[in-house]
Write an enzyme that holds these catalytic residues in place. Sequence first.
Site, PDB file in Angstrom:
ATOM      1  CE  LYS A 135      -6.102   1.772  -0.615  1.00  0.00           C
ATOM      2  NZ  LYS A 135      -6.529   1.806   0.739  1.00  0.00           N
ATOM      3  CE  LYS A 172      -3.621   2.482   2.350  1.00  0.00           C
ATOM      4  NZ  LYS A 172      -4.727   2.429   3.296  1.00  0.00           N
TER       5      LYS A 172
HETATM    6  C1  PBG Z   1      -7.440   3.677   4.989  1.00  0.00           C
HETATM    7  C2  PBG Z   1      -7.892   3.314   3.636  1.00  0.00           C
HETATM    8  C3  PBG Z   1      -7.773   4.167   2.553  1.00  0.00           C
HETATM    9  C4  PBG Z   1      -8.348   3.523   1.471  1.00  0.00           C
HETATM   10  C5  PBG Z   1      -8.812   2.287   1.900  1.00  0.00           C
HETATM   11  N1  PBG Z   1      -8.502   2.160   3.260  1.00  0.00           N
HETATM   12  C6  PBG Z   1      -7.267   5.559   2.462  1.00  0.00           C
HETATM   13  C7  PBG Z   1      -5.978   5.927   3.028  1.00  0.00           C
HETATM   14  O1  PBG Z   1      -5.064   5.129   3.199  1.00  0.00           O
HETATM   15  O2  PBG Z   1      -5.861   7.127   3.336  1.00  0.00           O
HETATM   16  C8  PBG Z   1      -8.415   4.154   0.125  1.00  0.00           C
HETATM   17  C9  PBG Z   1      -9.326   3.582  -0.845  1.00  0.00           C
HETATM   18  C10 PBG Z   1      -9.622   4.463  -1.990  1.00  0.00           C
HETATM   19  O3  PBG Z   1      -9.022   5.535  -2.199  1.00  0.00           O
HETATM   20  O4  PBG Z   1     -10.523   4.082  -2.729  1.00  0.00           O
HETATM   21  N2  PBG Z   1      -7.296   2.723   5.896  1.00  0.00           N
END
Ligand code: PBG
Length: 332
Positions: A255, A201
């Site tokens: 991600k 991520k």
């Molecule tokens: C946070 C989380 C995020 C997303 C999923 N879980 C955002 C972040 O890390 O700030 C993002 C998903 C998306 O942008 O569609 N735990």
Amino acid sequence: MLALANFPFRRARRTRSLQWIRDLTAESHLSAKDLIWPVFVMEGENKVEEIKSLPGVSRMSIDKVVECSKDMYQRGLTCVALFPYTPSNLKTPNCEEAWNPENLVNRATRALKKEIPQLGVMLDVALDPYNSQGHDGLFKNGKILNDESLEALTKQALIQAESGADILGPSDMMDGRIGKIRSSLEKNNYKDTIILSYSAKYASSFYGPFRDAVGASGALKGDKKTYQINPSNSDESLREVAADLTEGADMVMVKPGMPYLDMCRRIKDTFGVPTYAYQVSGEYAMIQAAANNGWIDGDTAVFESILCFKRAGCDGVLTYFAPKILEILEGL
Ligand code: PBG
């Protein structure tokens, strides 16, 4: 690569000449079973609320989430991922709402499992929807406290498993979280709870609309670069995946998705484990904005964007386009 015949003995266009032969030689395929649908849950009843920065995506009250999921399940969807729009008075520095058995996602999970037991339910393990500071871990004196966050995340995960979640998706990026969560699940006899770790991520600019959707953008102090991966790095993600698998993850995720297809391929080739991509909110918003302006053909661009994850080695994709993909598949 095998030696190929030279032109004209080889003509690449022969197998592209008609739809049926293109289908017969297709290397990747997309079906409803490849999709996990992320859904935003809000309080109330019979509520559907548009999210401005995600045109076409709505927050829904639990009854509506159940209704829509039932429809999608009947049309072939296998799994939903729930994210809460937490009322701001429930956000605190210690994030206690995260392990409240009655919080939005836990109630929604029980409702879904009751009505559609065969539909998979995935929940996010991270503190951001409950944190008055907007961070995924506990944030004190300008710093993220890794080890203290692990305790909070483990409590959150256990309550989610108790509520009936099939898949837990730790998206917090604290060190050591998968091992802690897995031990606590084993100790409490949740032997079959699946962990789909957000291993790769990245600290990305493509999460903006999501943070609006869960009401975290106003709350966030600073950025998430001390725990999410630097977009420049590739080997580092392999180390994260290796660590998470060793600690007990069953599946792993990359991600965002489209700017990181190289990571999908590398991870799949290196580890050969179930690999997923999250086509995140910013990617959705870009495609949708271009389509709404008539700058690209929405349906074909959406389909292509998801199919390419399969080509890159993914076993499935989390995408806000899941309803659209079902529609397109039904029209084929
Ligand atoms: C946070 C989380 C995020 C997303 C999923 N879980 C955002 C972040 O890390 O700030 C993002 C998903 C998306 O942008 O569609 N735990």
